[in-house]
Enzyme design. Structure first.
Site, PDB file in Angstrom:
ATOM      1  N   TYR A 276     -14.743   5.797   8.206  1.00 37.89           N
ATOM      2  CA  TYR A 276     -13.712   6.225   7.248  1.00 37.89           C
ATOM      3  C   TYR A 276     -14.148   5.807   5.845  1.00 37.89           C
ATOM      4  O   TYR A 276     -14.386   4.631   5.590  1.00 37.89           O
ATOM      5  CB  TYR A 276     -12.390   5.551   7.604  1.00 37.89           C
ATOM      6  CG  TYR A 276     -11.190   5.950   6.778  1.00 37.89           C
ATOM      7  CD1 TYR A 276     -10.200   6.757   7.317  1.00 37.89           C
ATOM      8  CD2 TYR A 276     -11.026   5.493   5.470  1.00 37.89           C
ATOM      9  CE1 TYR A 276      -9.080   7.105   6.587  1.00 37.89           C
ATOM     10  CE2 TYR A 276      -9.917   5.839   4.724  1.00 37.89           C
ATOM     11  CZ  TYR A 276      -8.935   6.639   5.287  1.00 37.89           C
ATOM     12  OH  TYR A 276      -7.829   6.986   4.544  1.00 37.89           O
TER      13      TYR A 276
ATOM     14  N   THR B 217      -4.940  10.404  -0.935  1.00 34.13           N
ATOM     15  CA  THR B 217      -6.290  10.200  -0.425  1.00 34.13           C
ATOM     16  C   THR B 217      -6.630  11.234   0.645  1.00 34.13           C
ATOM     17  O   THR B 217      -5.761  11.883   1.203  1.00 34.13           O
ATOM     18  CB  THR B 217      -6.449   8.800   0.206  1.00 34.13           C
ATOM     19  OG1 THR B 217      -5.545   8.676   1.311  1.00 34.13           O
ATOM     20  CG2 THR B 217      -6.186   7.709  -0.813  1.00 34.13           C
TER      21      THR B 217
ATOM     22  N   HIS C 133       0.782  -1.233   0.000  1.00 33.82           N
ATOM     23  CA  HIS C 133       0.000   0.000   0.000  1.00 33.82           C
ATOM     24  C   HIS C 133       0.815   1.285   0.000  1.00 33.82           C
ATOM     25  O   HIS C 133       0.326   2.336  -0.401  1.00 33.82           O
ATOM     26  CB  HIS C 133      -0.934   0.008   1.222  1.00 33.82           C
ATOM     27  CG  HIS C 133      -2.180   0.802   1.019  1.00 33.82           C
ATOM     28  ND1 HIS C 133      -2.233   1.940   0.237  1.00 33.82           N
ATOM     29  CD2 HIS C 133      -3.437   0.636   1.492  1.00 33.82           C
ATOM     30  CE1 HIS C 133      -3.459   2.426   0.244  1.00 33.82           C
ATOM     31  NE2 HIS C 133      -4.206   1.667   0.991  1.00 33.82           N
TER      32      HIS C 133
END
EC number: 2.3.1.21
Length: 777
Positions: free
Chosen positions: A581, A594, A469
Site C-alpha cells: 500500500y 487518498t 486520522h
C-alpha cells in the site's frame, strides 16, 4: 498510510427493508443524503468569511462595478448591448413611482448583474473543464506537448489573480467513477505476482463473474451518486450537521478498536536543534504560531496548495476546534466555529488555558507565563483524572460526554510531558526510536487521541504532534506543523535566556483546572492500550549517505527508487512478495482524499527476482526502469482518478446496502496490506533554508503497523542528500523486526544506486552532503 489498517478489516451490517429485485430504498436514500450534504455544504460556504470573494472567483466583486459602468456607458451612446432585455426588465419593474430615467438605470444594473453572474458561471465552467485535463502528468519530464502548453496558458487566464484558500473549490472537477472492466483488469494485474497459477485462476473466475453480473448493478448506484454528489467516495458535509459519508464513516468512525497506533499518526520536531531548552517558552512560541495559522486559515490568507494545478482545500476546514465524539455504534467528527482556549495536560491534571484576552491573542511571552503557572501548580489530580485520557486510547466507547465537553471544544490539545527526548546521546538511533514511540502513544493516557491533533512539549523543549486520522490526511497536518516550526524559530525567536520575547500582563487570570466526577472504569481501556503500545516495534533513522540528488542523476523518480528499494528489502527479509500500500492523494478533485498505489507489480517482482538471481547488470537495469516506470504510471493513475481501491470499497458499501453478498468483493476487502508505505513531502520549502540552515530539519512523521505480521514505512526526502525513514511493526510477530528491516532498506538503497550508476562514487564513506550536527541548544 494508516487508513490501510481500517480499510482491510472494516465491516458493517445494513438491513434494508422493502428491497425489490431492481432498487434498494436504503441505497437510494443513502445516495440522496450524500448529495444533500454536498449541496448544503456549498450553500453554507457562501455565508462564511471571505466566501463572497471565493464564491465569485475567478472574477472579483469589483468586476461587477466595471460591468455595470460599461453597460450604463453604452446606454448613453444610444446603443443597446442587451438586445432589448433591459427594456423588458423595465416593463416588469414593480416600482411605478420612479422616473423613466431612474427605471432605465435600475434595469441596466439588474441586467449588468445577470450578465456578470453568467460570465462568472462561464469562466468557472471553463476552468473546471481545464482542471479536468490531466494528460500533462503523463508526459515525459522536460518534453511538454503543444496541447499542454496551450492548456497551461488557458489555466493562467481563467484562474484570475490572488486566489484565496477556497477560491478554487467550486471549479474543481468531480472524481470520476472508473469503469468496472478497467478496475477488475487492474486488480487482477496487481495480485498476479502474489498468487500461484491455481489461486490466480480462481480469483480470475470470481472477478469475471462479478464483472458480468452484480458489478454492473452496483456500478449503477455509484454513477447515480456521482451525478448527485460532488465526490462518490467522500461527499461529506461538515461543520453544522456533523454528518460524515462513506469513506470517513466506514473506514474510520465505525471502527471499535483503539485508534491509538492503529489510526493516529505523528510528526517530529527538528532533528539537530532545539530552539530553546525551556519547556514553557517553546510551548509559548508554538501555541502562538498555531493561532496565527488559524487566523490565516479563517481569513483564507493561506495560499491554495497546488502542484501544477490547485488541490482541494476542504480538509483544512476542520484542523482546529474539532474532535472525534465516541458513540455506541459509530463515532462522529464534530467541528465548532471557534474556540478561544486550549486544554493542557500536565501530571494527571487538565487545565483550560484561554489564549485570548479581551479579543486579543496573547503574546508568546504571555502564553509562556501561563504555561509556567501550570507547570508550577502542585494541585493533585482528582480521583480517576490522571489516566482519563486512556478512554481515547483503548476500545471506543461513549462515556461521560458532558465532562469531556471542554476538551472536545478546545482549539487543540497540549501535553506538557515530564520526559526528555532528543537524538543527541550515546545511541542516537535508540533515542529516535523512543521519541517516535512517545509521540505515537505516550503513556497511553497523557494524550487526547480523539482531538484533531495534540501537541506534545517535552521537559527539554523538544516537541511533536499526534493527529487523529478521520477528519484529514497527513499532508494537511504537516502543512500547519511546518508553518509552526518555521514561525517559532525564524520569526518569533527567543531572547538570550531562552525565553519568549515580549512583556507579560501579570493580571492575566490563571489557567482553570478542570473538575471531574469520574465514575467509569478506566483500567480496562488502559490495559488494552498499554498492551498495544508495548507490542509496537519502532525504528527511525536518517539516511544521509545520499538522497534524491544522486537518485535524480540516475534519471529515476526518487519515489519510484524508494518503492523498489522497499520491494527488494521486503523480499530479502521475508523471501516473498506482499500486497503493498502506498498512499496517493486525490485532491486534484473536489473533496478528494487518498487512493492506493499497489506498488508490488509484475514488473517490480521480475526485477527483484532477476537481481537476487544474479542476472547480468544490464538486464537488471532494464527491468528496474520498467518497474519504476510502471510504478510512476500507477501513481499518476491514482492521482487522476484511475485507481482501483476506492472504487472497490464503494462497490462493497453499495453491496451491503443492497443486502447482497459478493465473494469477489469480500476477498478483495479482506486482503492484508503487509507493507504499508507513505511519503511525507515538504510542502512549504520557502519557509526553510536547506542550504544555509540544514540543521533545522524535521524528521518527518510515521504511523503504526497496518498488519499484525507486516510493516509500516514512512519516508521523507529532505533537501538533496537526506532521506528520513520511520519503520514500525509488532514484537508479537516473530517474522518482523523493525531494526533488521531498516538494515535491509539501507542495503537495498546502496545496491540500487550501485546498479544504476556503477561509476558514480557514493558518499557513504565520507561526510559529503551531511549537515553539520550541532548540539541541542
Amino acid at each position: 498510510m494508516a487508513e490501510a489498517h481500517q480499510a482491510v478489516a472494516f465491516q458493517f451490517t445494513v438491513t434494508p427493508e422493502g428491497i425489490d429485485l431492481q432498487l434498494s430504498h436504503q441505497a437510494l436514500s443513502e445516495i440522496y443524503l450524500s448529495g444533500v450534504r454536498s449541496w448544503k455544504k456549498r450553500i453554507i460556504r457562501i455565508k462564511v468569511g471571505n466566501n463572497v470573494i471565493s464564491g465569485v472567483y475567478p472574477a472579483s466583486p469589483s468586476s461587477w462595478l466595471f460591468v455595470v459602468i460599461a453597460i450604463l456607458a453604452t446606454m448613453y451612446t444610444r446603443s443597446d448591448p442587451s438586445m432589448g432585455l433591459i427594456a423588458k426588465i423595465q416593463e416588469h419593474l414593480p416600482v411605478s413611482q420612479m422616473s423613466t430615467q431612474c427605471q432605465a438605470v435600475v434595469s441596466a444594473v439588474l441586467f449588468s448583474t445577470m450578465l456578470w453572474l453568467m460570465l462568472i458561471f462561464t469562466m468557472r465552467l471553463c476552468l473546471k473543464q481545464l482542471l479536468s485535463y490531466h494528460r500533462w502528468m503523463f508526459e515525459q519530464h522536460g518534453k511538454m506537448s503543444t496541447t499542454t502548453k496551450i492548456w497551461v496558458a488557458l489555466v493562467r487566464i481563467f484562474s484570475g489573480r490572488k486566489p484565496l484558500l477556497y477560491s478554487y473549490q467550486g471549479s474543481l472537477p468531480n472524481l470520476p467513477v472508473p469503469a468496472i472492466k478497467d478496475t477488475v483488469k487492474r486488480y487482477l494485474e496487481s495480485v498476479r505476482p502474489l498468487m500461484n497459477d491455481a489461486e490466480y485462476k480462481r480469483m480470475t473466475n470470481l472477478a469475471t463473474e462479478f464483472e458480468s453480473s452484480l458489478g454492473n448493478r452496483l456500478q449503477w448506484y455509484l454513477k447515480l451518486k456521482s451525478l448527485w454528489a460532488s465526490n462518490y467516495v467522500i461527499s461529506r458535509f461538515s461543520f453544522v450537521f456533523q454528518v460524515s459519508d462513506w469513506w470517513e464513516e466506514y473506514v474510520y468512525l465505525r471502527g471499535r478498536g483503539p485508534i491509538m497506533v492503529n489510526s493516529n499518526y505523528y510528526g517530529m520536531d527538528f532533528l539537530y536543534v532545539t530552539p530553546t531548552p525551556i519547556q514553557a517558552a517553546r510551548a509559548g512560541n508554538c501555541i502562538h504560531a498555531f493561532f496565527l495559522y488559524r487566523r490565516k486559515l479563517n481569513k483564507e490568507e493561506l495560499k491554495p496548495v497546488s502542484t501544477v494545478i490547485p488541490l482541494c482545500a476542504a480538509q483544512c476546514e476542520r484542523i482546529f476546534n474539532t474532535a472525534r465524539i465516541p458513540g455506541e455504534e459509530t463515532d462522529t467528527v464534530q467541528h465548532w466555529q471557534d474556540s478561544d482556549y486550549i486544554v493542557v495536560y500536565h501530571r494527571g491534571r487538565y487545565f483550560r488555558l484561554r489564549v485570548y484576552q479581551a479579543g486579543r491573542l496573547l503574546s508568546p511571552r504571555e502564553i509562556e507565563f501561563q504555561i509556567q503557572r501550570i507547570l508550577d501548580d502542585t494541585t493533585p489530580p482528582s480521583q480517576g483524572e490522571a489516566k482519563l485520557g486512556a478512554l481515547t486510547a483503548g476500545d471506543s466507547s461513549g462515556v461521560n460526554k458532558r465532562s469531556l465537553d471542554c476538551i472536545e471544544r478546545a482549539a487543540f490539545f497540549v501535553t506538557l510531558d515530564d520526559e526528555e527526548h532528543s537524538m543527541m546521546g550515546e545511541d542516537s538511533a535508540e533515542c529516535l526510536d523512543r521519541y517516535a514511540k512517545s509521540l505515537l502513544h505516550g503513556k497511553c493516557y497523557d494524550r487526547w487521541f480523539d482531538k484533531s491533533f495534540s501537541v506534545v512539549y517535552y521537559k527539554n523543549g523538544k516537541s511533536g504532534i499526534n493527529a487523529e486520522h478521520s477528519w484529514a490526511d497527513a499532508p494537511v497536518v504537516a502543512h500547519v506543523w511546518e508553518y509552526t516550526l518555521a514561525v517559532d524559530s525564524f520569526q518569533l525567536g527567543y531572547n538570550e535566556e531562552g525565553h519568549c520575547k515580549g512583556e507579560v500582563d501579570s493580571s492575566l487570570p490563571r489557567p482553570q483546572k478542570l473538575s471531574w466526577e469520574i465514575t467509569p472504569e478506566i483500567s480496562q481501556s488502559l490495559a488494552v492500550a498499554q498492551a498495544l503500545a508495548d507490542d509496537v516495534d519502532f525504528h527511525v533513522f536518517s539516511f544521509r549517505d545520499f538522497g534524491k540528488g544522486k537518485i535524480k542523476k540516475c534519471r529515476v523518480s526518487p519515489d519510484g527508487f524508494i518503492q523498489m528499494a522497499l520491494q527488494l528489502a521486503y523480499y530479502r527479509n521475508r523471501g516473498t512478495f506482499c500486497l503493498t500500500y502506498e498512499a496517493s492523494m486525490t485532491r486534484l478533485f473536489r473533496e478528494g482524499r487518498t487512493e492506493t498505489v499497489r506498488s508490488c507489480t509484475n514488473e517490480s517482482s521480475a526485477f527483484v527476482q532477476a537481481l537476487e538471481g544474479g542476472e547480468p547488470a544490464d538486464v537488471c537495469r532494464r527491468l528496474f526502469r520498467a518497474a519504476s516506470e510502471k510504478h510512476q504510471h500507477l501513481y499518476r493513475m491514482a492521482m487522476t482518478g484511475g485507481g482501483i481501491d476506492r472504487h472497490l470499497f464503494c462497490l462493497y458499501v453499495v453491496s451491503k446496502y443492497l443486502g447482497v453478498d459478493s465473494p469477489f468483493l469480500n476477498e478483495v476487502l479482506s486482503e492484508p496490506w503487509r507493507l504499508s508505505t507513505s511519503q511525507t513531502p515538504v510542502q512549504q520549502v520557502e519557509l526553510f533554508d536547506m542550504v544555509n540552515h540544514s540543521e533545522y530539519i524535521s524528521c518527518g512523521g510515521g504511523f503504526g503497523p497496518v498488519a499484525d505480521d507486516g510493516y509500516g514505512v514512512s519516508y521523507m526526502f529532505l533537501g538533496e542528500n537526506i532521506i528520513n525513514l520511520h519503520i514500525s511493526c509488532k514484537h508479537s510477530c516473530p517474522e518482523t523486526d523493525a531494526h533488521k528491516f531498516g538494515g535491509q532498506i539501507r542495503k537495498a538503497l546502496h545496491d540500487l544506486l550501485k546498479l544504476l550508476s556503477p561509476n558514480l562514487k557514493e558518499s557513504n564513506k565520507t561526510d559529503e552532503g551531511r549537515p553539520e550536527v550541532k548540539k541541542d541548544k
